[in-house]
Scaffold this motif. Structure first.
Motif, PDB file in Angstrom:
ATOM      1  N   VAL A   1       0.827  -1.207   0.000  1.00 17.20           N
ATOM      2  CA  VAL A   1       0.000   0.000   0.000  1.00 17.20           C
ATOM      3  C   VAL A   1       0.864   1.262   0.000  1.00 17.20           C
ATOM      4  O   VAL A   1       0.516   2.258  -0.646  1.00 17.20           O
ATOM      5  CB  VAL A   1      -0.956  -0.018   1.210  1.00 17.20           C
ATOM      6  CG1 VAL A   1      -1.607   1.340   1.413  1.00 17.20           C
ATOM      7  CG2 VAL A   1      -2.032  -1.080   1.021  1.00 17.20           C
ATOM      8  N   LYS A   2       1.976   1.242   0.720  1.00 11.05           N
ATOM      9  CA  LYS A   2       2.820   2.424   0.795  1.00 11.05           C
ATOM     10  C   LYS A   2       3.838   2.522  -0.327  1.00 11.05           C
ATOM     11  O   LYS A   2       4.197   3.630  -0.743  1.00 11.05           O
ATOM     12  CB  LYS A   2       3.557   2.438   2.146  1.00 11.05           C
ATOM     13  CG  LYS A   2       2.751   3.017   3.270  1.00 11.05           C
ATOM     14  CD  LYS A   2       2.307   4.451   3.002  1.00 11.05           C
ATOM     15  CE  LYS A   2       3.507   5.387   2.888  1.00 11.05           C
ATOM     16  NZ  LYS A   2       3.062   6.795   2.580  1.00 11.05           N
ATOM     17  N   GLU A   3       4.331   1.407  -0.836  1.00 10.32           N
ATOM     18  CA  GLU A   3       5.404   1.466  -1.821  1.00 10.32           C
ATOM     19  C   GLU A   3       4.892   1.618  -3.250  1.00 10.32           C
ATOM     20  O   GLU A   3       5.626   2.122  -4.105  1.00 10.32           O
ATOM     21  CB  GLU A   3       6.287   0.209  -1.724  1.00 10.32           C
ATOM     22  CG  GLU A   3       6.933   0.005  -0.363  1.00 10.32           C
ATOM     23  CD  GLU A   3       7.696   1.212   0.128  1.00 10.32           C
ATOM     24  OE1 GLU A   3       8.065   2.081  -0.687  1.00 10.32           O
ATOM     25  OE2 GLU A   3       7.923   1.316   1.346  1.00 10.32           O
ATOM     26  N   VAL A   4       3.668   1.210  -3.525  1.00 11.64           N
ATOM     27  CA  VAL A   4       3.124   1.383  -4.877  1.00 11.64           C
ATOM     28  C   VAL A   4       3.077   2.865  -5.272  1.00 11.64           C
ATOM     29  O   VAL A   4       3.509   3.228  -6.372  1.00 11.64           O
ATOM     30  CB  VAL A   4       1.749   0.705  -4.994  1.00 11.64           C
ATOM     31  CG1 VAL A   4       0.996   1.212  -6.232  1.00 11.64           C
ATOM     32  CG2 VAL A   4       1.917  -0.807  -5.090  1.00 11.64           C
ATOM     33  N   PRO A   5       2.548   3.774  -4.435  1.00 17.44           N
ATOM     34  CA  PRO A   5       2.586   5.189  -4.834  1.00 17.44           C
ATOM     35  C   PRO A   5       3.992   5.727  -5.059  1.00 17.44           C
ATOM     36  O   PRO A   5       4.221   6.527  -5.976  1.00 17.44           O
ATOM     37  CB  PRO A   5       1.893   5.899  -3.661  1.00 17.44           C
ATOM     38  CG  PRO A   5       1.035   4.863  -3.036  1.00 17.44           C
ATOM     39  CD  PRO A   5       1.792   3.583  -3.183  1.00 17.44           C
ATOM     40  N   PHE A   6       4.945   5.308  -4.231  1.00 26.65           N
ATOM     41  CA  PHE A   6       6.323   5.777  -4.409  1.00 26.65           C
ATOM     42  C   PHE A   6       6.890   5.307  -5.744  1.00 26.65           C
ATOM     43  O   PHE A   6       7.460   6.102  -6.512  1.00 26.65           O
ATOM     44  CB  PHE A   6       7.184   5.278  -3.256  1.00 26.65           C
ATOM     45  CG  PHE A   6       8.660   5.500  -3.466  1.00 26.65           C
ATOM     46  CD1 PHE A   6       9.210   6.764  -3.363  1.00 26.65           C
ATOM     47  CD2 PHE A   6       9.495   4.431  -3.777  1.00 26.65           C
ATOM     48  CE1 PHE A   6      10.567   6.968  -3.558  1.00 26.65           C
ATOM     49  CE2 PHE A   6      10.842   4.626  -3.981  1.00 26.65           C
ATOM     50  CZ  PHE A   6      11.382   5.899  -3.876  1.00 26.65           C
ATOM     51  N   LEU A   7       6.747   4.023  -6.042  1.00 23.33           N
ATOM     52  CA  LEU A   7       7.273   3.508  -7.305  1.00 23.33           C
ATOM     53  C   LEU A   7       6.530   4.103  -8.502  1.00 23.33           C
ATOM     54  O   LEU A   7       7.129   4.320  -9.567  1.00 23.33           O
ATOM     55  CB  LEU A   7       7.176   1.985  -7.330  1.00 23.33           C
ATOM     56  CG  LEU A   7       8.158   1.235  -6.425  1.00 23.33           C
ATOM     57  CD1 LEU A   7       7.941  -0.266  -6.526  1.00 23.33           C
ATOM     58  CD2 LEU A   7       9.596   1.585  -6.763  1.00 23.33           C
ATOM     59  N   LEU A   8       5.243   4.364  -8.338  1.00 27.21           N
ATOM     60  CA  LEU A   8       4.494   4.995  -9.426  1.00 27.21           C
ATOM     61  C   LEU A   8       5.011   6.403  -9.689  1.00 27.21           C
ATOM     62  O   LEU A   8       5.137   6.825 -10.852  1.00 27.21           O
ATOM     63  CB  LEU A   8       3.004   5.018  -9.083  1.00 27.21           C
ATOM     64  CG  LEU A   8       2.075   5.605 -10.144  1.00 27.21           C
ATOM     65  CD1 LEU A   8       2.224   4.885 -11.476  1.00 27.21           C
ATOM     66  CD2 LEU A   8       0.625   5.549  -9.677  1.00 27.21           C
ATOM     67  N   LEU A   9       5.327   7.137  -8.625  1.00 31.05           N
ATOM     68  CA  LEU A   9       5.888   8.476  -8.804  1.00 31.05           C
ATOM     69  C   LEU A   9       7.237   8.412  -9.509  1.00 31.05           C
ATOM     70  O   LEU A   9       7.519   9.214 -10.412  1.00 31.05           O
ATOM     71  CB  LEU A   9       6.031   9.157  -7.445  1.00 31.05           C
ATOM     72  CG  LEU A   9       6.624  10.575  -7.454  1.00 31.05           C
ATOM     73  CD1 LEU A   9       5.708  11.525  -8.202  1.00 31.05           C
ATOM     74  CD2 LEU A   9       6.859  11.063  -6.034  1.00 31.05           C
ATOM     75  N   MET A  10       8.081   7.469  -9.123  1.00 32.41           N
ATOM     76  CA  MET A  10       9.370   7.312  -9.790  1.00 32.41           C
ATOM     77  C   MET A  10       9.196   6.912 -11.255  1.00 32.41           C
ATOM     78  O   MET A  10       9.951   7.350 -12.124  1.00 32.41           O
ATOM     79  CB  MET A  10      10.214   6.260  -9.062  1.00 32.41           C
ATOM     80  CG  MET A  10      10.580   6.620  -7.632  1.00 32.41           C
ATOM     81  SD  MET A  10      11.631   8.079  -7.475  1.00 32.41           S
ATOM     82  CE  MET A  10      10.402   9.323  -7.006  1.00 32.41           C
ATOM     83  N   THR A  11       8.195   6.094 -11.531  1.00 27.39           N
ATOM     84  CA  THR A  11       7.929   5.694 -12.914  1.00 27.39           C
ATOM     85  C   THR A  11       7.465   6.868 -13.749  1.00 27.39           C
ATOM     86  O   THR A  11       7.876   7.027 -14.910  1.00 27.39           O
ATOM     87  CB  THR A  11       6.872   4.577 -12.941  1.00 27.39           C
ATOM     88  OG1 THR A  11       7.305   3.485 -12.126  1.00 27.39           O
ATOM     89  CG2 THR A  11       6.655   4.073 -14.354  1.00 27.39           C
ATOM     90  N   LEU A  12       6.616   7.704 -13.183  1.00 26.47           N
ATOM     91  CA  LEU A  12       6.152   8.889 -13.907  1.00 26.47           C
ATOM     92  C   LEU A  12       7.313   9.810 -14.246  1.00 26.47           C
ATOM     93  O   LEU A  12       7.368  10.380 -15.349  1.00 26.47           O
ATOM     94  CB  LEU A  12       5.111   9.639 -13.075  1.00 26.47           C
ATOM     95  CG  LEU A  12       3.776   8.926 -12.862  1.00 26.47           C
ATOM     96  CD1 LEU A  12       2.889   9.746 -11.944  1.00 26.47           C
ATOM     97  CD2 LEU A  12       3.079   8.686 -14.190  1.00 26.47           C
ATOM     98  N   ALA A  13       8.248   9.968 -13.313  1.00 27.21           N
ATOM     99  CA  ALA A  13       9.412  10.797 -13.593  1.00 27.21           C
ATOM    100  C   ALA A  13      10.251  10.214 -14.719  1.00 27.21           C
ATOM    101  O   ALA A  13      10.811  10.961 -15.542  1.00 27.21           O
ATOM    102  CB  ALA A  13      10.255  10.953 -12.327  1.00 27.21           C
ATOM    103  N   ALA A  14      10.354   8.898 -14.768  1.00 29.32           N
ATOM    104  CA  ALA A  14      11.133   8.267 -15.837  1.00 29.32           C
ATOM    105  C   ALA A  14      10.404   8.314 -17.173  1.00 29.32           C
ATOM    106  O   ALA A  14      11.032   8.458 -18.228  1.00 29.32           O
ATOM    107  CB  ALA A  14      11.438   6.817 -15.466  1.00 29.32           C
TER     108      ALA A  14
END
Length: 306
Positions: A166-179
């Motif tokens: 629940v907590k790491e999906v938003p973080f990885l999604l944000l990093m993916t959007l930046a990439a």
């Protein structure tokens, strides 16, 4: 008449990177020494004046060591793999849609929620007497009292895995959007679709190899955090035995100060587990890269993935 600007000598310039490295690495090395020394029995403030393997013998004598290491590895590796899989599938299937834009707008509130708060919220949701059970009972379940189910602090670490996801999906999604913004991903995916590839298959074949180098470090950060997390493991994780990070904290705060030697040995062991997990991740990445190249070269359109 203006005089020419005189640049500093190369030797003087070279001092600053070295000084920066010393300033950054110095505290880290001091912290490592502060852990390694007690792990080898050296801590004069607590009477440890001889180097020995006694802390490691005490650590090995703890009955829950094997189970603790196992649940630490399972929860850390599983939560990282699930979080990465959810992000990749979601972005591959929904990039460019209204649903994707709506989820992106929710990223900031989700990322601002502290880990402990998210863990408490999930615990209140899935507990036998939690909100889900209260909404469904007794009309749909027939329960007059909460069932005797171990949905929180379960020995398999399923609740902890769910909380980490629940907590790491938003973080990885944000990093993916930046990439994605640096890879012209949307246009590349559309070009793949015009060539007959399915939405998900085209994204995996064309976009993922271009953004993965920028995602590798965030994924490793998630892996290291998931293996060493304390706050969420205290709330959602198993208790008999707990994860290794939680047990180390228990030894560090124990009234018997001699337990700190075993805590230092446990911290070194946890560091080794993280290093081993990173090495396993590197090997898995190489293997999946080979399979991905073979799959891409096969020319399959991947319509079944949509």
């Amino acid at each position: 008449m203006r005089t020419a600007r005189r640049w500093p000598r190369s030797g003087a310039v070279g001092v600053f990177p070295a000084l920066t490295l010393v300033l950054l690495a110095g505290p880290v090395l001091a912290g490592l020494a502060g852990v390694l020394a007690p792990a080898l029995g050296w801590m004069p403030a607590l009477g440890g004046t001889e180097v020995s393997l006694a802390p490691w013998r005490d650590l090995a004598a703890w009955p829950g060591l094997g189970a603790s290491v196992r649940v630490t590895l399972v929860t850390g590796l599983a939560s990282t793999a699930i979080s990465l899989g959810v992000v990749v599938v979601f972005v591959a299937g929904w990039q460019g849609t209204r649903s994707f834009a709506a989820v992106v707008r929710l990223l900031s509130p989700l990322l601002s929620v502290p880990h402990a708060a998210a863990a408490f919220g999930l615990a209140f949701l899935i507990a036998p007497s939690g909100w889900i059970a209260r909404v469904l009972s007794p009309a749909l379940t027939g329960w007059e009292r909460p069932p005797d189910w171990l949905t929180v602090n379960d020995p398999w670490g399923l609740a902890l895995i769910a909380g980490l996801v629940v907590k790491e999906v938003p973080f990885l999604l944000l990093m993916t959007l930046a990439a994605l913004g640096q890879a012209d991903s949307l246009r590349s995916a559309r070009v793949a679709q015009t060539l007959g590839y399915g939405r998900v298959a085209g994204w995996l074949k064309v976009v993922l190899p271009r953004v993965w180098p920028q995602l590798r470090l965030p994924v490793l950060a998630v892996l290291a955090y998931s293996l060493s997390v304390v706050d969420m493991a205290l709330i959602l994780g198993p208790t008999r035995p707990p994860t290794l990070a939680v047990q180390i904290l228990t030894w560090m705060t124990h009234p018997d100060l001699d337990r700190r030697f075993a805590a230092a040995a446990g911290a070194v062991l946890l560091g080794a587990l993280v290093a081993g997990a990173v090495a396993a991740f590197w090997l898995a990445e190489r293997g999946l890269a080979r399979l991905g190249r073979a799959w891409t070269a096969g020319g399959g359109r991947g319509r079944g993935l949509d």
